[in-house]
Scaffold this motif. Structure first.
Motif, PDB file in Angstrom:
ATOM      1  N   ILE A 129       1.023  -1.237   0.012  1.00  0.00           N
ATOM      2  CA  ILE A 129       0.002  -0.038  -0.006  1.00  0.00           C
ATOM      3  C   ILE A 129       1.178   1.163   0.129  1.00  0.00           C
ATOM      4  O   ILE A 129       1.987   1.214   0.898  1.00  0.00           O
ATOM      5  CB  ILE A 129      -0.894   0.084   1.313  1.00  0.00           C
ATOM      6  N   LEU A 130       0.683   2.109  -1.009  1.00  0.00           N
ATOM      7  CA  LEU A 130       1.532   3.401  -1.005  1.00  0.00           C
ATOM      8  C   LEU A 130       2.002   3.882   0.410  1.00  0.00           C
ATOM      9  O   LEU A 130       3.080   4.264   0.504  1.00  0.00           O
ATOM     10  CB  LEU A 130       0.818   4.548  -1.883  1.00  0.00           C
ATOM     11  N   HIS A 131       1.060   4.325   1.119  1.00  0.00           N
ATOM     12  CA  HIS A 131       1.534   4.938   2.572  1.00  0.00           C
ATOM     13  C   HIS A 131       1.059   3.801   3.598  1.00  0.00           C
ATOM     14  O   HIS A 131       0.556   4.305   4.707  1.00  0.00           O
ATOM     15  CB  HIS A 131       0.488   6.189   2.523  1.00  0.00           C
ATOM     16  N   GLY A 132       0.915   2.598   3.233  1.00  0.00           N
ATOM     17  CA  GLY A 132       0.698   1.592   4.287  1.00  0.00           C
ATOM     18  C   GLY A 132       1.845   1.481   5.005  1.00  0.00           C
ATOM     19  O   GLY A 132       3.076   1.691   4.915  1.00  0.00           O
ATOM     20  N   MET A 133       1.402   1.180   6.517  1.00  0.00           N
ATOM     21  CA  MET A 133       2.340   0.613   7.498  1.00  0.00           C
ATOM     22  C   MET A 133       1.781  -0.395   8.538  1.00  0.00           C
ATOM     23  O   MET A 133       0.637  -0.361   8.428  1.00  0.00           O
ATOM     24  CB  MET A 133       2.789   2.160   8.259  1.00  0.00           C
ATOM     25  N   ARG A 134       2.414  -0.577   9.525  1.00  0.00           N
ATOM     26  CA  ARG A 134       1.863  -1.428  10.371  1.00  0.00           C
ATOM     27  C   ARG A 134       1.220  -0.852  11.579  1.00  0.00           C
ATOM     28  O   ARG A 134       1.086   0.173  11.451  1.00  0.00           O
ATOM     29  CB  ARG A 134       3.011  -2.762  10.839  1.00  0.00           C
ATOM     30  N   ALA A 135       0.468  -1.515  12.370  1.00  0.00           N
ATOM     31  CA  ALA A 135      -0.529  -0.925  13.281  1.00  0.00           C
ATOM     32  C   ALA A 135       0.507  -0.633  14.221  1.00  0.00           C
ATOM     33  O   ALA A 135       0.747  -1.227  15.276  1.00  0.00           O
ATOM     34  CB  ALA A 135      -1.625  -2.100  13.463  1.00  0.00           C
ATOM     35  N   ALA A 136       1.179   0.504  14.210  1.00  0.00           N
ATOM     36  CA  ALA A 136       1.731   1.384  15.194  1.00  0.00           C
ATOM     37  C   ALA A 136       1.242   2.760  15.498  1.00  0.00           C
ATOM     38  O   ALA A 136       0.219   3.094  14.746  1.00  0.00           O
ATOM     39  CB  ALA A 136       3.121   1.293  14.822  1.00  0.00           C
TER      40      ALA A 136
END
Length: 456
Positions: A196-203
């Protein structure tokens, strides 16, 4: 041991109390984001299996040290350990070449439960500690799914239950005390925020909840680490007020300095909170796309609509580019860059949800079921996903919302039960052999179901 995330609990064997918990990204991710990528890496590199094995062992040892520090104990105090994971993670943890899992008939080195000394795997706890890995079911349904089975016990119920452990590799269980089918679907890492372009883990700072006003396309969102909803519309208004205030101050030299400073302080406090949006995690991207679909910004086939709005960029102007929708303006983020939902993000979610839904439909068709009595959403992502948005996208079958239950890390819960209760170890062995496994990859109708599940 998940494909993308590893989570652990340190437990007191006598009381069952959780003394500490930890999680981290799976250190094997650089070798491939999904299972097949890692199997390919092992096949194409002579030392690939060994490198991935050492990576996960080092990652586990780091987590063990972290949890021991939390509980004020030494790693050598740990005398029993249970590990669960899918079949590829199972093989790589044991240092076994996973190449047979790369093609039909997807053979496992062993289906049985494994007991090994921690020292033999390089796990830095008590050298004589026993490390137990529950049995695998078959193909790509491993000990993690057996953990879910033990935790949720659908085999003791009359209700037809659908249990979906949503992650990079989605595992599905369907049935009741009479019969249970299991399957695996290659959902990919998009649900974990990857691809995902601006995806990140749940943090902290990850957008986890999204609402879009269908009339104005104003956005409200929540980020991990803040309880309140953030209204994009209000922040835009404050920016306009900033310009207005600046003009008033410059045109009114007699304005008391304290008043000018008060205005600036209030504006800065609202525009620059300590914690700002940093990206978007799995539950956030699901809600964002579902909300954009509801608002008519995205069509059922996943394409962006073409109309004029400051947040919508269709990519048809000079220079082209990909269609995208601005969720969060640059002044609202910690990086100063806008956070957008792009057409490639929508496609990644479409592919992942279609794989999961197609696997579910295959099992329901096998059991001649049009509906189920209960849906259980497991896994870190499944814990936070909103069931309504999941149904809107076609991630899970339609069901009464009251009958959809998130249960958190059920694989981890099952691992703890197997750790603390030795009778559960035999139960895990018995049920792993009792479940009927359906290999989706060789099912002739899977591709047809997959294509039919792409639309929202």
């Amino acid at each position: 041991v998940g494909t993308t995330t590893v989570a652990g609990h340190l437990c007191h064997l006598r009381t069952g109390e959780i003394l500490a918990s930890a999680s981290q990204m799976n250190p094997q991710v650089p070798f491939g984001e999904d299972l097949m990528s890692r199997v390919s890496y092992a096949m194409m590199n002579a030392d690939g299996t060994d490198r991935m094995h050492r990576a996960i062992v080092e990652g586990l040892n780091t987590m063990i040290l972290e949890m021991c520090a939390q509980a004020s104990i030494q790693p050598t105090d740990i005398i029993e350990m249970v590990l669960v994971g899918n079949t590829t993670m199972h093989h790589l943890l044991l240092g076994v070449d996973p190449r047979e899992l790369g093609g039909s008939p997807f053979s496992l080195v062993t289906h049985s439960a494994v007991d090994v000394k921690a020292r033999d795997l390089g796990i830095k706890i008590n050298p004589g500690a026993n490390l137990h890995i529950p049995p695998c079911e078959a193909g790509h349904v491993g000990a993690d799914n057996v953990g879910v089975l033990v935790a949720e016990t659908p085999y003791n119920s009359d209700l037809q239950q659908l249990i979906i452990d949503i992650g990079t590799n989605g595992e599905i269980l369907l049935g009741n005390r009479e019969q249970i089918l299991s399957a695996s679907s290659p959902t990919g890492p998009a649900f974990e925020g990857a691809q995902i372009l601006h995806g990140m883990r749940a943090a902290a700072g990850a957008i986890e909840r999204v609402r879009v006003d269908p009339a104005t396309l104003d956005v409200k969102y929540k980020i991990i680490g803040k309880e309140e909803w953030i209204e994009s519309k209000e922040i835009e208004r404050l920016r306009e007020q900033e310009i207005e205030n600046s003009a008033q101050i410059s045109q009114s030299p007699n304005l008391p300095i304290s008043e000018a400073e008060r205005r600036r302080a209030k504006r800065d406090a609202l525009l620059n909170p300590e914690l700002k949006a940093a990206g978007i995690c799995g539950s956030g991207i699901i809600e964002a796309i579902a909300e954009l679909f509801k608002a008519g910004v995205i069509a059922s086939n996943g394409r962006f609509a073409e109309f004029s709005h400051p947040r919508l960029r269709t990519g048809l102007g000079e220079g082209g580019g990909k269609a995208e929708f601005v969720l969060v303006w640059g002044h609202e983020t910690n990086s100063g860059q806008e956070i957008v939902v792009q057409s490639d993000d929508v496609r990644a979610i479409q592919l992942g949800k279609a794989a999961l839904y197609a696997g579910t439909k295959l099992l329901m068709n096998r059991m001649d079921l049009a509906t189920v009595d209960r849906i259980v959403l497991a896994g870190g992502f499944g814990s936070y996903i909103d069931p309504l948005h999941a149904m809107i996208l076609g991630l899970i079958p339609d069901c009464e919302l009251s009958k959809v239950q998130p249960v958190g890390n059920a694989a981890g819960d099952g691992a703890r039960m197997i750790l603390l209760d030795k009778t559960k170890r035999q139960e895990a062995v018995d049920r792993a052999r009792w479940v009927t496994y359906i290999e989706t990859a060789v099912e002739p109708t899977f591709q047809e179901e997959f294509v039919g599940s792409l639309d929202f």
